[in-house]
Design a protein around this motif. Structure first.
Motif, mmCIF file in Angstrom:
data_model
loop_
_atom_site.group_PDB
_atom_site.id
_atom_site.type_symbol
_atom_site.label_atom_id
_atom_site.label_comp_id
_atom_site.label_asym_id
_atom_site.label_seq_id
_atom_site.Cartn_x
_atom_site.Cartn_y
_atom_site.Cartn_z
ATOM 1 N N GLU A 112 85.663 48.139 115.405
ATOM 2 C CA GLU A 112 84.060 46.843 115.766
ATOM 3 C C GLU A 112 84.221 45.489 116.329
ATOM 4 N N ASN A 113 85.997 44.560 116.391
ATOM 5 C CA ASN A 113 85.710 43.190 117.079
ATOM 6 C C ASN A 113 86.923 43.545 118.075
ATOM 7 N N PHE A 114 86.935 42.693 119.151
ATOM 8 C CA PHE A 114 87.652 42.852 120.272
ATOM 9 C C PHE A 114 88.169 41.544 119.782
ATOM 10 N N ALA A 115 89.886 41.848 120.012
ATOM 11 C CA ALA A 115 90.654 40.190 119.675
ATOM 12 C C ALA A 115 92.185 40.714 120.691
ATOM 13 N N ILE A 116 92.094 38.844 120.524
ATOM 14 C CA ILE A 116 92.864 38.818 122.345
ATOM 15 C C ILE A 116 94.565 37.974 120.444
ATOM 16 N N THR A 117 95.986 38.185 120.680
ATOM 17 C CA THR A 117 96.273 37.504 120.131
ATOM 18 C C THR A 117 97.749 37.540 120.870
ATOM 19 N N PRO A 118 97.604 36.313 121.377
ATOM 20 C CA PRO A 118 99.563 35.665 121.948
ATOM 21 C C PRO A 118 100.277 35.665 121.355
ATOM 22 N N SER A 119 101.727 35.776 122.101
ATOM 23 C CA SER A 119 102.791 35.037 121.078
ATOM 24 C C SER A 119 103.665 34.803 121.551
ATOM 25 N N LEU A 120 104.795 34.136 121.351
ATOM 26 C CA LEU A 120 105.628 33.665 121.864
ATOM 27 C C LEU A 120 107.225 33.936 121.300
ATOM 28 N N LEU A 121 107.670 34.689 122.158
ATOM 29 C CA LEU A 121 109.059 35.439 121.139
ATOM 30 C C LEU A 121 110.287 35.608 121.577
ATOM 31 N N GLY A 122 111.068 35.270 121.405
ATOM 32 C CA GLY A 122 112.804 35.307 121.657
ATOM 33 C C GLY A 122 113.260 36.003 120.706
ATOM 34 N N TYR A 123 114.710 37.057 121.817
ATOM 35 C CA TYR A 123 114.916 38.061 121.317
ATOM 36 C C TYR A 123 116.807 38.259 121.572
ATOM 37 N N LEU B 297 116.639 42.616 118.391
ATOM 38 C CA LEU B 297 115.380 41.410 117.606
ATOM 39 C C LEU B 297 115.188 40.676 117.737
ATOM 40 N N THR B 298 113.857 40.822 117.383
ATOM 41 C CA THR B 298 112.879 39.985 117.820
ATOM 42 C C THR B 298 112.108 39.096 116.938
ATOM 43 N N MET B 299 112.095 37.919 117.319
ATOM 44 C CA MET B 299 111.068 36.998 116.502
ATOM 45 C C MET B 299 110.365 35.875 117.516
ATOM 46 N N GLY B 300 109.056 35.419 116.282
ATOM 47 C CA GLY B 300 108.691 34.414 117.669
ATOM 48 C C GLY B 300 107.318 34.172 116.786
ATOM 49 N N MET B 301 106.649 33.430 117.317
ATOM 50 C CA MET B 301 105.098 32.408 116.689
ATOM 51 C C MET B 301 104.143 32.813 117.827
ATOM 52 N N GLY B 302 103.174 33.380 116.967
ATOM 53 C CA GLY B 302 101.395 33.277 118.169
ATOM 54 C C GLY B 302 100.672 33.133 116.862
ATOM 55 N N THR B 303 99.205 33.225 117.477
ATOM 56 C CA THR B 303 98.105 32.696 116.935
ATOM 57 C C THR B 303 97.072 34.097 116.795
ATOM 58 N N ARG B 304 96.058 33.593 115.697
ATOM 59 C CA ARG B 304 95.401 34.776 114.833
ATOM 60 C C ARG B 304 94.395 33.904 114.387
ATOM 61 N N MET B 305 93.016 33.845 114.777
ATOM 62 C CA MET B 305 91.641 33.100 114.991
ATOM 63 C C MET B 305 91.785 31.955 114.393
ATOM 64 N N LEU B 306 93.111 31.364 115.667
ATOM 65 C CA LEU B 306 93.589 30.322 115.428
ATOM 66 C C LEU B 306 94.581 29.652 114.776
ATOM 67 N N ARG B 307 95.106 30.601 114.453
ATOM 68 C CA ARG B 307 96.396 30.066 112.802
ATOM 69 C C ARG B 307 97.778 30.894 113.619
ATOM 70 N N PRO B 308 98.163 30.014 113.242
ATOM 71 C CA PRO B 308 99.405 30.373 112.998
ATOM 72 C C PRO B 308 100.333 31.535 112.422
ATOM 73 N N THR B 309 100.767 32.652 113.042
ATOM 74 C CA THR B 309 101.494 33.718 112.302
ATOM 75 C C THR B 309 102.390 33.552 112.853
ATOM 76 N N LEU B 310 104.037 34.258 112.270
ATOM 77 C CA LEU B 310 105.515 34.563 112.327
ATOM 78 C C LEU B 310 105.545 36.289 112.656
ATOM 79 N N GLN B 311 105.939 36.243 113.480
ATOM 80 C CA GLN B 311 106.217 37.998 113.793
ATOM 81 C C GLN B 311 108.147 38.210 114.070
ATOM 82 N N ALA B 312 108.675 39.474 113.501
ATOM 83 C CA ALA B 312 110.057 39.547 113.494
ATOM 84 C C ALA B 312 109.856 41.028 114.415
#
Length: 150
Positions: A105-116, A125-140
């Protein structure tokens, strides 16, 4: 979920016959609310721009408790765009933008900066950080390239 995997298999079979740059990804993302697990399938163009589809759900095996947040994101499905920023021999940096629908039901856009790190040509193998609801996230995650390895 079945539709996503059926579509993924159809895309993979169609593209494998042409031996193009198809990628399959599995990733984990730590958000403020909890851990999310995701899968994605994409196509890498010769200019190293990647476009694809993804599906992400909350982790069910690490924490089984229902969270009290009113607008808690449970499922996130949509398209992604991966733009190359800087590439070297075995490492690189990309801008990843995911756009889709959360909880149907809700539309979202989530940008991330990924290093590999690219230990062998078909695996990243990727690792990075981004934002979700204006809060930081970590991704691997792990990306496997199917088709051309150049």
């Amino acid at each position: 979920m079945k539709k996503f995997f059926t579509l993924t298999i159809i895309i993979l079979l169609a593209q494998l016959s042409h031996a193009q740059g198809i990628t399959a990804k599995s990733y984990i993302e730590q958000t403020q609310v909890g851990i999310k697990l995701g899968t994605a399938v994409g196509y890498v163009f010769p200019c190293k721009v990647e476009v694809g589809a993804f599906h992400q759900e909350p982790n069910k095996f690490l924490d089984n408790q229902e969270l009290p947040y009113r607008f808690y994101e449970k499922k996130f499905t949509g398209m992604y765009l991966n733009l190359p920023l800087k590439h070297y021999d075995f490492i690189g940096f990309d801008l990843n933008v995911r756009t889709g629908v959360t909880n149907g039901e809700n539309f979202a856009i989530t940008p991330s900066l990924l290093g590999y790190f690219n230990p062998i040509p078909p695996v990243k193998l990727t690792m990075g950080m981004g934002t979700r609801m204006l809060r930081p996230t970590l991704q691997a995650g792990v990306t496997i390239k199917i088709g051309k390895f150049s």
